[in-house]
Design a protein around this motif. Structure first.
Motif, PDB file in Angstrom:
ATOM      1  N   GLN A 176       0.819  -1.442   0.170  1.00 22.17           N
ATOM      2  CA  GLN A 176       0.075   0.196  -0.200  1.00 22.17           C
ATOM      3  C   GLN A 176       0.792   1.193   0.090  1.00 22.17           C
ATOM      4  OE1 GLN A 176      -2.696   1.092   3.522  1.00 22.17           O
ATOM      5  NE2 GLN A 176      -4.222   1.365   2.258  1.00 22.17           N
ATOM      6  N   ASP A 177       0.776   2.062  -0.978  1.00 24.08           N
ATOM      7  CA  ASP A 177       1.721   3.263  -1.039  1.00 24.08           C
ATOM      8  C   ASP A 177       1.037   4.482  -0.517  1.00 24.08           C
ATOM      9  OD1 ASP A 177       0.576   3.870  -4.574  1.00 24.08           O
ATOM     10  OD2 ASP A 177      -0.540   4.439  -2.908  1.00 24.08           O
ATOM     11  N   SER A 178       1.904   5.350  -0.437  1.00 19.97           N
ATOM     12  CA  SER A 178       1.522   6.861   0.198  1.00 19.97           C
ATOM     13  C   SER A 178       0.099   7.317  -0.170  1.00 19.97           C
ATOM     14  CB  SER A 178       2.451   7.847   0.193  1.00 19.97           C
ATOM     15  OG  SER A 178       2.656   7.950  -1.429  1.00 19.97           O
ATOM     16  N   LYS A 179      -0.345   7.016  -1.253  1.00 18.72           N
ATOM     17  CA  LYS A 179      -1.589   7.244  -1.448  1.00 18.72           C
ATOM     18  C   LYS A 179      -2.856   6.275  -1.228  1.00 18.72           C
ATOM     19  CE  LYS A 179      -0.136  10.204  -5.277  1.00 18.72           C
ATOM     20  NZ  LYS A 179      -0.154  10.789  -6.963  1.00 18.72           N
ATOM     21  N   LYS A 180      -2.455   5.356  -0.458  1.00 16.35           N
ATOM     22  CA  LYS A 180      -3.314   4.362  -0.138  1.00 16.35           C
ATOM     23  C   LYS A 180      -3.634   3.228  -1.102  1.00 16.35           C
ATOM     24  CE  LYS A 180      -4.205   6.028   4.099  1.00 16.35           C
ATOM     25  NZ  LYS A 180      -4.088   5.197   5.353  1.00 16.35           N
ATOM     26  N   PHE A 181      -2.847   3.361  -2.387  1.00 15.74           N
ATOM     27  CA  PHE A 181      -3.214   2.184  -3.197  1.00 15.74           C
ATOM     28  C   PHE A 181      -2.569   0.859  -2.975  1.00 15.74           C
ATOM     29  CE2 PHE A 181      -4.739   0.584  -7.012  1.00 15.74           C
ATOM     30  CZ  PHE A 181      -3.872   0.278  -7.973  1.00 15.74           C
ATOM     31  N   LEU A 182      -3.532  -0.126  -3.039  1.00 17.55           N
ATOM     32  CA  LEU A 182      -3.199  -1.307  -2.682  1.00 17.55           C
ATOM     33  C   LEU A 182      -2.954  -2.267  -4.071  1.00 17.55           C
ATOM     34  CD1 LEU A 182      -5.793  -2.113   0.002  1.00 17.55           C
ATOM     35  CD2 LEU A 182      -3.417  -2.792   0.214  1.00 17.55           C
ATOM     36  N   LYS A 183      -1.743  -2.829  -3.931  1.00 22.60           N
ATOM     37  CA  LYS A 183      -1.470  -3.794  -5.078  1.00 22.60           C
ATOM     38  C   LYS A 183      -0.975  -5.025  -4.793  1.00 22.60           C
ATOM     39  CE  LYS A 183       0.328  -2.907  -9.775  1.00 22.60           C
ATOM     40  NZ  LYS A 183       1.002  -1.761 -10.562  1.00 22.60           N
ATOM     41  N   ILE A 184      -1.359  -6.052  -5.372  1.00 20.89           N
ATOM     42  CA  ILE A 184      -0.833  -7.258  -5.193  1.00 20.89           C
ATOM     43  C   ILE A 184       0.470  -7.442  -5.434  1.00 20.89           C
ATOM     44  CG2 ILE A 184      -1.721  -8.278  -7.251  1.00 20.89           C
ATOM     45  CD1 ILE A 184      -1.586 -10.330  -4.164  1.00 20.89           C
ATOM     46  N   MET A 185       1.235  -8.367  -4.867  1.00 19.41           N
ATOM     47  CA  MET A 185       2.710  -8.430  -4.865  1.00 19.41           C
ATOM     48  C   MET A 185       2.806 -10.038  -5.537  1.00 19.41           C
ATOM     49  SD  MET A 185       4.632  -6.230  -2.107  1.00 19.41           S
ATOM     50  CE  MET A 185       6.233  -6.322  -2.768  1.00 19.41           C
ATOM     51  N   PHE A 186       2.438 -10.746  -4.455  1.00 23.24           N
ATOM     52  CA  PHE A 186       2.608 -12.043  -4.876  1.00 23.24           C
ATOM     53  C   PHE A 186       1.427 -12.892  -4.131  1.00 23.24           C
ATOM     54  CE2 PHE A 186       7.087 -11.956  -5.336  1.00 23.24           C
ATOM     55  CZ  PHE A 186       7.791 -11.125  -4.472  1.00 23.24           C
ATOM     56  N   SER A 187       1.288 -13.896  -4.891  1.00 23.39           N
ATOM     57  CA  SER A 187       0.291 -15.146  -4.190  1.00 23.39           C
ATOM     58  C   SER A 187       1.175 -16.319  -4.371  1.00 23.39           C
ATOM     59  CB  SER A 187      -1.185 -15.124  -4.585  1.00 23.39           C
ATOM     60  OG  SER A 187      -1.094 -15.553  -6.092  1.00 23.39           O
ATOM     61  N   TYR A 188       0.808 -17.141  -2.988  1.00 17.64           N
ATOM     62  CA  TYR A 188       1.570 -18.310  -3.102  1.00 17.64           C
ATOM     63  C   TYR A 188       0.785 -19.448  -2.388  1.00 17.64           C
ATOM     64  CZ  TYR A 188       5.390 -21.459  -1.803  1.00 17.64           C
ATOM     65  OH  TYR A 188       6.006 -22.740  -1.993  1.00 17.64           O
ATOM     66  N   ASN A 189       0.825 -20.458  -2.855  1.00 17.12           N
ATOM     67  CA  ASN A 189       0.227 -21.796  -2.193  1.00 17.12           C
ATOM     68  C   ASN A 189       1.300 -22.922  -2.398  1.00 17.12           C
ATOM     69  OD1 ASN A 189      -0.468 -23.037  -4.671  1.00 17.12           O
ATOM     70  ND2 ASN A 189      -2.653 -22.656  -4.550  1.00 17.12           N
ATOM     71  N   ASN A 190       1.066 -24.142  -2.086  1.00 17.99           N
ATOM     72  CA  ASN A 190       2.062 -25.105  -2.063  1.00 17.99           C
ATOM     73  C   ASN A 190       2.332 -25.440  -3.402  1.00 17.99           C
ATOM     74  OD1 ASN A 190       2.094 -25.275   0.765  1.00 17.99           O
ATOM     75  ND2 ASN A 190       0.250 -26.864   0.772  1.00 17.99           N
ATOM     76  N   LYS A 191       1.637 -25.145  -4.309  1.00 21.61           N
ATOM     77  CA  LYS A 191       1.777 -25.666  -5.737  1.00 21.61           C
ATOM     78  C   LYS A 191       2.310 -24.306  -6.477  1.00 21.61           C
ATOM     79  CE  LYS A 191      -2.096 -28.645  -5.229  1.00 21.61           C
ATOM     80  NZ  LYS A 191      -3.640 -28.800  -5.679  1.00 21.61           N
ATOM     81  N   GLU A 192       2.117 -23.293  -6.317  1.00 21.17           N
ATOM     82  CA  GLU A 192       2.329 -22.120  -7.134  1.00 21.17           C
ATOM     83  C   GLU A 192       2.587 -20.836  -6.622  1.00 21.17           C
ATOM     84  OE1 GLU A 192      -1.110 -21.587  -9.634  1.00 21.17           O
ATOM     85  OE2 GLU A 192      -0.071 -20.781 -11.500  1.00 21.17           O
ATOM     86  N   LEU A 193       3.620 -20.320  -6.945  1.00 20.21           N
ATOM     87  CA  LEU A 193       3.840 -18.858  -6.660  1.00 20.21           C
ATOM     88  C   LEU A 193       3.517 -18.031  -8.123  1.00 20.21           C
ATOM     89  CD1 LEU A 193       5.356 -16.684  -5.106  1.00 20.21           C
ATOM     90  CD2 LEU A 193       7.442 -17.091  -6.275  1.00 20.21           C
ATOM     91  N   ILE A 194       2.620 -17.006  -7.675  1.00 20.24           N
ATOM     92  CA  ILE A 194       2.361 -16.101  -8.810  1.00 20.24           C
ATOM     93  C   ILE A 194       2.857 -14.653  -8.451  1.00 20.24           C
ATOM     94  CG2 ILE A 194       0.332 -14.813  -9.966  1.00 20.24           C
ATOM     95  CD1 ILE A 194      -1.310 -17.352  -9.349  1.00 20.24           C
ATOM     96  N   ILE A 195       3.731 -14.247  -9.354  1.00 21.17           N
ATOM     97  CA  ILE A 195       4.409 -13.085  -9.106  1.00 21.17           C
ATOM     98  C   ILE A 195       3.719 -11.789  -9.927  1.00 21.17           C
ATOM     99  CG2 ILE A 195       6.558 -11.947  -9.202  1.00 21.17           C
ATOM    100  CD1 ILE A 195       7.772 -14.596  -9.063  1.00 21.17           C
ATOM    101  N   ASN A 196       3.498 -10.596  -9.339  1.00 23.40           N
ATOM    102  CA  ASN A 196       2.893  -9.744 -10.156  1.00 23.40           C
ATOM    103  C   ASN A 196       4.144  -9.064 -10.818  1.00 23.40           C
ATOM    104  OD1 ASN A 196       2.615  -6.907 -10.933  1.00 23.40           O
ATOM    105  ND2 ASN A 196       0.822  -6.884  -9.767  1.00 23.40           N
ATOM    106  N   GLU A 197       4.185  -9.018 -12.228  1.00 22.68           N
ATOM    107  CA  GLU A 197       5.158  -8.692 -13.156  1.00 22.68           C
ATOM    108  C   GLU A 197       6.162  -7.336 -12.837  1.00 22.68           C
ATOM    109  OE1 GLU A 197       3.715  -8.749 -16.915  1.00 22.68           O
ATOM    110  OE2 GLU A 197       2.475  -6.819 -16.665  1.00 22.68           O
ATOM    111  N   THR A 198       5.157  -6.600 -12.365  1.00 21.51           N
ATOM    112  CA  THR A 198       5.921  -5.092 -11.746  1.00 21.51           C
ATOM    113  C   THR A 198       6.887  -5.102 -10.787  1.00 21.51           C
ATOM    114  OG1 THR A 198       3.845  -4.500 -10.496  1.00 21.51           O
ATOM    115  CG2 THR A 198       3.914  -4.002 -12.976  1.00 21.51           C
ATOM    116  N   VAL A 199       6.570  -6.268  -9.822  1.00 23.15           N
ATOM    117  CA  VAL A 199       7.417  -6.297  -8.630  1.00 23.15           C
ATOM    118  C   VAL A 199       8.963  -6.553  -9.080  1.00 23.15           C
ATOM    119  CG1 VAL A 199       7.858  -7.488  -6.546  1.00 23.15           C
ATOM    120  CG2 VAL A 199       5.414  -7.174  -7.441  1.00 23.15           C
TER     121      VAL A 199
END
Lengths: 114, 115
Positions: free
Chosen positions: B37-60
């Protein structure tokens, strides 16, 4: 990719006024929709959610939202706001079956004046 | 009992340092997430992860890496911290299986300040 638009970035109301916060999303498939609230200095709390069924969903603290599929909208409403409703409100979308995280709108800062 | 906990709550550090933020959930969920969450309160997904899969936001940036020692933990490690990394970082968890997706529960956040 999906996106969420919240049209009102800052809203100021007096106590007992009615509230409606707009939320529109863009995604062509099945979606799950959420409204979260963030009180000053606190973490996100779920207000309500829509997965399927009745498009009018009721949440905590007297909030409700209506999913209108034809308009890609999920507006949040409350008939009479209180000073304690002052907070940041976020609309979010999760594509059906998606495990890649919520996509949030930019939030609406709501100030309730006593 | 706290459902999703994060440590530390506040983290102040200098540019160039490496730091980690820890997250634990006791809900038995199978999927965990990191949001910024940046200084303007905007929330953005960075990663999600379970036992099978890591999904990375390409902007990270690749300076950020999630590490999961077990199903209940997803830590965030950040290398070579930059001023722009200053933000509040939220961990979340949910139960995700097949086409069912449930609401995410958020931790209290970690306010990172890079000087």
């Amino acid at each position: 990719a999906q996106s969420v638009s919240q049209h009102n970035h800052h809203v100021i109301l007096s106590e007992a006024a009615s509230l409606e916060l707009g939320c529109n999303y863009s995604y062509g498939g099945t979606v799950n929709l959420f409204w979260y609230v963030q009180y000053p200095g606190q973490h996100l709390q779920l207000l309500l959610k829509y997965f399927s069924g009745d498009p009018l969903v009721k949440g905590i603290k007297g909030f409700e939202a209506e999913f209108i599929k034809s308009k890609f909208s999920f507006n949040l409403r409350k008939p009479s706001v209180q000073w304690s409703d002052t907070a940041e409100y976020f609309c979010a979308v999760l594509p059906g079956g998606g495990a890649d995280g919520l996509t949030f709108g930019k939030g609406t800062h709501l100030i309730i004046q006593p | 009992d706290t459902a999703v906990s994060q440590t530390p709550k506040y983290l102040v550090t200098q540019m160039g340092n490496d730091k980690s933020i820890k997250c634990e959930q006791n809900l038995g969920h199978d999927t965990m997430y990191w949001y910024k969450q940046d200084s303007k309160k905007f929330l953005k997904i960075m990663f999600s992860y379970n036992n099978k899969e890591l999904i990375i936001n390409e902007t990270v940036p690749n300076r950020f890496s999630p590490k999961s020692p077990d199903k209940a933990h997803l830590n965030l490690h950040i290398n070579s911290l930059e001023l722009g990394d200053s933000a509040v970082y939220f961990c979340a968890s949910s139960q995700h299986s097949g086409w069912a997706a449930y609401e995410q529960y958020f931790g209290p956040g970690t306010r990172l300040t890079v000087t």
